[in-house]
Design a protein around this motif. Structure first.
Motif, short mmCIF file in Angstrom:
data_model
loop_
_atom_site.label_atom_id
_atom_site.label_comp_id
_atom_site.label_asym_id
_atom_site.label_seq_id
_atom_site.Cartn_x
_atom_site.Cartn_y
_atom_site.Cartn_z
N ARG A 82 0.86 -1.18 0.00
CA ARG A 82 0.00 0.00 0.00
C ARG A 82 0.89 1.23 0.00
N GLU A 83 0.35 2.26 -0.54
CA GLU A 83 1.10 3.51 -0.65
C GLU A 83 1.21 4.16 0.72
N LEU A 84 2.40 4.57 1.07
CA LEU A 84 2.60 5.28 2.31
C LEU A 84 2.84 6.75 2.00
N PRO A 85 2.32 7.61 2.82
CA PRO A 85 2.56 9.04 2.58
C PRO A 85 4.06 9.34 2.65
N SER A 86 4.50 10.12 1.71
CA SER A 86 5.93 10.40 1.61
C SER A 86 6.27 11.74 2.24
N VAL A 87 7.35 11.76 2.94
CA VAL A 87 7.80 13.03 3.52
C VAL A 87 8.30 13.97 2.44
N TYR A 88 8.50 13.42 1.25
CA TYR A 88 9.02 14.27 0.18
C TYR A 88 7.92 14.95 -0.63
N VAL A 89 6.68 14.62 -0.34
CA VAL A 89 5.59 15.30 -1.04
C VAL A 89 4.70 16.06 -0.07
N GLU A 90 5.07 16.02 1.20
CA GLU A 90 4.31 16.80 2.17
C GLU A 90 4.68 18.27 2.03
N ASP A 91 3.83 19.08 2.59
CA ASP A 91 4.15 20.51 2.59
C ASP A 91 5.31 20.76 3.56
N THR A 92 6.41 21.09 3.01
CA THR A 92 7.57 21.34 3.85
C THR A 92 7.59 22.81 4.27
N PRO A 93 7.78 23.06 5.52
CA PRO A 93 7.81 24.45 5.98
C PRO A 93 9.09 25.15 5.51
N VAL A 94 9.07 25.46 4.21
CA VAL A 94 10.27 26.02 3.60
C VAL A 94 10.66 27.33 4.25
N HIS A 95 9.65 28.08 4.61
CA HIS A 95 9.96 29.39 5.15
C HIS A 95 10.70 29.29 6.47
N GLN A 96 10.49 28.15 7.15
CA GLN A 96 11.20 27.97 8.42
C GLN A 96 12.58 27.38 8.20
N ASN A 97 12.79 26.77 7.08
CA ASN A 97 14.07 26.13 6.80
C ASN A 97 14.54 26.55 5.42
N PRO A 98 15.18 27.66 5.33
CA PRO A 98 15.58 28.14 4.02
C PRO A 98 16.54 27.21 3.31
N MET A 99 17.15 26.30 4.07
CA MET A 99 18.07 25.38 3.42
C MET A 99 17.35 24.27 2.67
N VAL A 100 16.06 24.11 2.94
CA VAL A 100 15.29 23.09 2.22
C VAL A 100 15.07 23.56 0.79
N GLU A 101 15.47 22.72 -0.13
CA GLU A 101 15.35 23.07 -1.54
C GLU A 101 14.17 22.31 -2.12
N PRO A 102 13.07 22.96 -2.39
CA PRO A 102 11.84 22.25 -2.79
C PRO A 102 12.05 21.29 -3.94
N GLY A 103 12.81 21.67 -4.93
CA GLY A 103 12.99 20.79 -6.07
C GLY A 103 13.65 19.48 -5.71
N LEU A 104 14.48 19.51 -4.69
CA LEU A 104 15.17 18.29 -4.28
C LEU A 104 14.22 17.27 -3.68
N ASP A 105 13.17 17.74 -3.05
CA ASP A 105 12.21 16.79 -2.49
C ASP A 105 11.64 15.88 -3.58
N ALA A 106 11.19 16.49 -4.64
CA ALA A 106 10.61 15.70 -5.72
C ALA A 106 11.66 14.79 -6.34
N ALA A 107 12.86 15.28 -6.45
CA ALA A 107 13.93 14.47 -7.02
C ALA A 107 14.24 13.27 -6.13
N LEU A 108 14.34 13.53 -4.84
CA LEU A 108 14.61 12.43 -3.91
C LEU A 108 13.46 11.43 -3.89
N ALA A 109 12.26 11.94 -4.01
CA ALA A 109 11.10 11.04 -4.01
C ALA A 109 11.11 10.11 -5.21
#
Lengths: 162, 512
Positions: A82-109
């Protein structure tokens, strides 16, 4: 960032308290699911506790725990189907972590667990090629190959490489 | 910035957003029950290591004086399991317990005294005796008989002991009554819900587990004795009802461990049950015996329920699902059995037909039926990495009590048909096997032999210090062990004679 010190002798409590948080986070990153990462870490730590007299003598007990956790999680994933929710497609609090690069989430996923795992070991756990090879019980050349292919796949996903 | 550097930053930033719950591994000092014996080699190893360090320090400071060899400090070494050792340095001595036992009989250890319970009068075969008599000992040598514990026409089942309570079920041809006792001598009936009857009691570390059934609709419920409130709350009216799984057309077949599996969990007791009132069957779990939760698992076939030292779960012919109180783990025939047996990660050959898994103090015991090259199936019993091939036939072991069925036409159990069931013992022609099962725990060895219908003659066991010991029992040929209890330095074994009438108890001293 320095690699984790190798633990060869010590109480399980010390090991547990020192490593658990880092281990859980690394497994969440590798597996892509928070609950599965937590469960896998706790399962593997429990097994490490049961065999601590042996595990503590290993060169990299954390590596052993990581491998056991990944094996356990893979078994669970195979059976779960069964599909498990991925941490890489959740809404990441980018504004709180400027080092988080949104594009990398999708790539890692987009990576398989196998490739994402070596990425996490290398760039989050900061393990050397030798440490990764020892933890996964695979040749160093295989580690290098997986890393190379994983990086290449990420570059393609990010549009940085045709 | 290079991708590698961006990955480092990203992964650390990402990981910092994860909420990691408080430690679930709350008490790392808890030692699993079955590991207690293994502490001693570990302590010995630690002592030996300390001795070495002290010796080196003394040598470096020029104060070293070669000490006399202390045999006791030598770390015990397990022998090669493939060739069990003989010539024990410690030989158990056996003596018959000076009590008369009649079937059915059982043994219980309350932490101080070992109790033998048996029918108060003889009976024939599986009909067994009536009433309940008891004898107890604190040292395995001096026994105190308790002439009439329950003077009743009822026939009493297995007596379970847990958390300060003995519990059993007495039966007459028309009714069944659950009894409980604090001292093993004075017993009182338990109240159970109207419309139900007790069918079995199982000693569990968290309390006795009593199964009750409703004769009207065949449903069954299970409840832990929430000790010390056993008398008051043995049956929780809120417990979910579950169909009996393997009714087999015989009400007595209800009396099987396995309808509700109870596990000695590292943190808490837990149980698993299957609700067959709907399809697919729903799997329920509990951690206290009273509050049951729908696990979300379903099964389309009635799985057997199993309990290991740390989990309870379901087993089919090629699948095991274990629940450890929070997580389900599944093992299939394509996956390594050793992962189940050792909690390890070493992949070995696949399972072909996993029949059962029972818990033993030495670890889990797996019973496997594997097809052979010639197309015949043999039955294989594994204890850790030790295998015993029984040969073509079938075996079924219900644990943790010794309830077993074996039928086999193999080389070791030629023509044997042994059944140790809830209503006593039924024996076919008994074999004289010459099988050595080297396992590293006495109780597991004896349970295994009992389950296999063997007298424990020739069994190899260790008393916990790593030294392998042979047992030379004096039971007559054809006897089967029925129950085993182990105290610190002695053990008690109840054996049933081939004619099913004479039951003897023997005591083995494990002291030097």
């Amino acid at each position: 960032m320095a690699a984790e010190p190798t633990v060869t002798v010590g109480s399980f409590e010390d090991f547990y308290l020192d490593k658990r948080d880092h281990l859980v986070r690394s497994l969440i990153l590798a597996l892509g699911n928070r609950e599965l990462g937590i469960e896998a870490a706790d399962e593997a730590l429990t097994r490490a506790f049961q065999r601590w007299s042996d595990v503590q003598t290993y060169d990299n007990p954390t590596g052993w725990v990581y491998r056991v956790a990944m094996n356990w999680a893979r078994t669970k994933l195979r059976r779960g189907k069964r599909e498990l929710p991925s941490v890489y497609v959740e809404d990441t609090p980018v504004h709180q972590n400027p080092m988080v690069e949104p594009g990398l989430d999708a790539a890692l996923a987009s990576l398989s667990t196998k490739f994402r795992s070596v990425i996490v070991m290398r760039y989050y756990l900061d393990w050397s090629i030798e440490e990764i090879a020892e933890a996964l019980r695979i040749p160093k050349g295989t580690v290098k190959s997986r890393l190379h292919r994983a990086i290449a796949a990420l570059q393609v996903e990010l549009g940085e490489k045709p | 910035m290079k991708l590698e550097d961006r990955l480092r930053d990203h992964l650390h930033a990402k990981a910092s957003t994860f909420e990691v719950p408080e430690h679930r591994f709350v008490d790392t000092k808890i030692v699993p029950f079955h590991s207690r014996r293994r502490q001693y080699p570990a302590l010995a190893a630690a002592a030996a290591l300390l001795a070495v360090l002290v010796g080196v320090l003394a040598l470096l400071t020029d104060l070293y004086d070669p000490p006399a060899v202390d045999e006791a400090s030598v770390v015990p070494t397990l022998p090669d399991r493939s060739t069990p050792a003989t010539g024990a340095s410690l030989t158990p001595t056996f003596a018959a317990a000076p009590v008369t036992l009649f079937l059915p009989a059982s043994v219980a250890f309350d932490g101080t005294r070992t109790w033998l319970f048996s029918a108060a009068e003889p009976g024939a075969g599986v009909a067994g005796g009536r009433g309940l008599a008891a004898a107890s000992t604190t040292d395995g040598a001096t026994w105190e008989g308790h002439s009439t514990v329950i003077d009743s026409a009822a026939r009493f089942d297995h007596v379970a002991y847990a958390h300060g309570r003995f519990t059993t079920v007495g039966r007459t041809p028309t009714e069944a009554t659950a009894y409980t006792s604090v001292d093993g001598i004075t017993w009182a009936p338990l109240d159970i819900p109207d419309g139900t009857r007790p069918v079995h009691v199982l000693g569990a570390p968290g309390g006795s587990l009593l199964l009750v059934t409703s004769p009207e609709d065949g449903s069954a419920a299970a409840a832990f004795a929430a000790l010390p409130d056993a008398e008051r709350a043995l049956i929780d009216a809120g417990v979910a009802e579950f169909d009996i799984l393997d009714r087999q057309g015989d009400p007595a077949a209800y009396v099987r461990i396995g309808h509700v599996a109870v596990a000695r969990h590292r943190l808490a007791d837990l149980g698993v049950a299957v609700d067959t009132t709907a399809w697919p069957f729903a799997v329920w779990t509990t951690s206290d015996g009273s509050a049951w939760e729908d696990s979300g698992l379903t099964r389309r076939v009635p799985s057997r329920l199993v309990a290991t030292s740390e989990a309870a779960g379901l087993i089919n012919t090629d699948t095991v699902d274990l629940f450890d109180g929070s997580t389900w783990t599944s093992y299939t025939s394509e996956e390594p059995l050793e992962a189940l047996l050792t909690n390890g990660e070493i992949p070995l050959e696949p399972i072909q037909g996993l029949l059962d898994v029972i818990d033993g103090p030495a670890g889990m015991v797996a019973v496997i039926r594997e097809p052979q090259d010639a197309g015949e199936a043999s039955t294989e019993v594994r204890v850790g990495d030790v295998r015993v091939v029984i040969g073509p036939g079938s075996i079924r072991i219900n644990g943790p009590d010794v309830l077993a069925e074996i039928s086999s036409a193999g080389p070791f159990l030629a023509g044997a048909a042994i059944r140790l069931g809830p209503d006593g013992v039924e024996l076919g022609p008994m074999p004289e096997p010459d099988v050595v099962v080297p396992i590293d725990d006495l109780v597991a060895a004896l349970r295994l032999y009992a389950a296999m219908g063997h007298p424990p003659r020739g069994a190899i066991f260790t008393a916990g210090d790593g030294a392998w010991q042979p047992i030379d029992m004096t039971f007559s040929a054809g006897s089967t062990t029925h129950a085993v209890a182990v105290a610190d330095d002695y053990l008690v074994i109840i054996a049933n004679s081939p004619d099913l009438v004479r039951t003897t108890a023997q005591v083995a001293s494990l002291s030097d």
